[in-house]
Design an enzyme around this catalytic site. Structure first.
Site, mmCIF file in Angstrom:
data_model
loop_
_atom_site.group_PDB
_atom_site.id
_atom_site.type_symbol
_atom_site.label_atom_id
_atom_site.label_comp_id
_atom_site.label_asym_id
_atom_site.label_seq_id
_atom_site.Cartn_x
_atom_site.Cartn_y
_atom_site.Cartn_z
ATOM 1 N N SER A 121 0.801 -1.221 0.000
ATOM 2 C CA SER A 121 0.000 0.000 0.000
ATOM 3 C C SER A 121 0.841 1.281 0.000
ATOM 4 O O SER A 121 0.322 2.356 -0.207
ATOM 5 C CB SER A 121 -0.959 0.022 1.194
ATOM 6 O OG SER A 121 -0.263 0.271 2.389
ATOM 7 N N LYS A 158 1.222 4.129 7.138
ATOM 8 C CA LYS A 158 0.432 4.957 6.214
ATOM 9 C C LYS A 158 0.857 6.411 6.322
ATOM 10 O O LYS A 158 1.535 6.810 7.268
ATOM 11 C CB LYS A 158 -1.069 4.872 6.536
ATOM 12 C CG LYS A 158 -1.710 3.501 6.371
ATOM 13 C CD LYS A 158 -1.892 3.111 4.913
ATOM 14 C CE LYS A 158 -2.552 1.764 4.741
ATOM 15 N NZ LYS A 158 -1.681 0.633 5.032
#
Length: 197
Positions: A121, A158
């Site tokens: 991701s 993230k």
């Protein structure tokens, strides 16, 4: 955290490194005394303690034979690898001390550790599956920082986004959805990526 050391301590450290490379084990306190022209073993013990506290030596009991340099002769600071974190959907945070990785930036202060990335991701910012991220332990982060965040008992890597409609943990790969970060706990800020191949 690596601290400044005196010229004498640097000489002792260099001697321990060179001796260890040559013999396969560190020198004794008496050998350090002889090399440094010091009479008192307690003086050597005091220097060894300082070197250990400063992060240049690791070991136990202040016995010099049990102490070893934390790097080669160049003494590059190292940070512990504490396990895995996901760069995909959050997974259970597992803390397991599994080795060390060199990181020059660890001299600047603060606690650092490394985590192995699982998932894709964050490939948009060059963090690939299998990479190690070097993290500075911190409970706060700025908007746009790449963070390690804990959601309940799951950790994820993230980009932090704080907007008028809340806190978001954003992937850097369009194949993954943003995660609502409301109530997440920041564990640290990613400072570097280390690739072993």
């Amino acid at each position: 955290m690596m601290k400044k050391i005196s010229a004498k301590q640097q000489r002792i450290l260099d001697f321990i490194s060179e001796f260890s490379l040559e013999h396969g084990y560190p020198p004794s306190v008496r050998e350090i005394c002889a090399e440094m022209d010091l009479r008192s073993p307690s003086t050597v013990h005091a220097h060894l303690k300082k070197l250990q506290e400063a992060g240049y030596l690791e070991g136990s009991d202040h016995k010099s034979r049990a102490l070893s340099p934390t790097g080669g002769p160049s003494m590059v600071p190292r940070v512990p690898i504490l396990g895995r974190v996901t760069a995909g959907m959050p997974i259970l945070a597992v803390e397991e001390h599994i080795g060390y990785v060199p990181f020059e930036g660890a001299v600047g202060g603060g606690e650092y550790y490394a985590l192995r990335i699982r998932g894709e991701s964050m490939i948009g910012v060059g963090i690939m599956d299998g990479d190690l991220v070097i993290v500075r332990q911190d409970l706060s982060a700025r908007n746009g920082d790449i963070v390690i965040a804990l959601l309940e008992d799951e950790a994820t890597c993230k980009t932090l986004s704080v907007t008028s409609d809340g806190v978001w943990l954003l992937p850097e790969n369009p194949a993954y959805p943003p995660i609502d970060g409301t109530g997440c706990q920041i564990l640290g800020v990613v400072k570097a990526v280390y690739r072993e191949y």
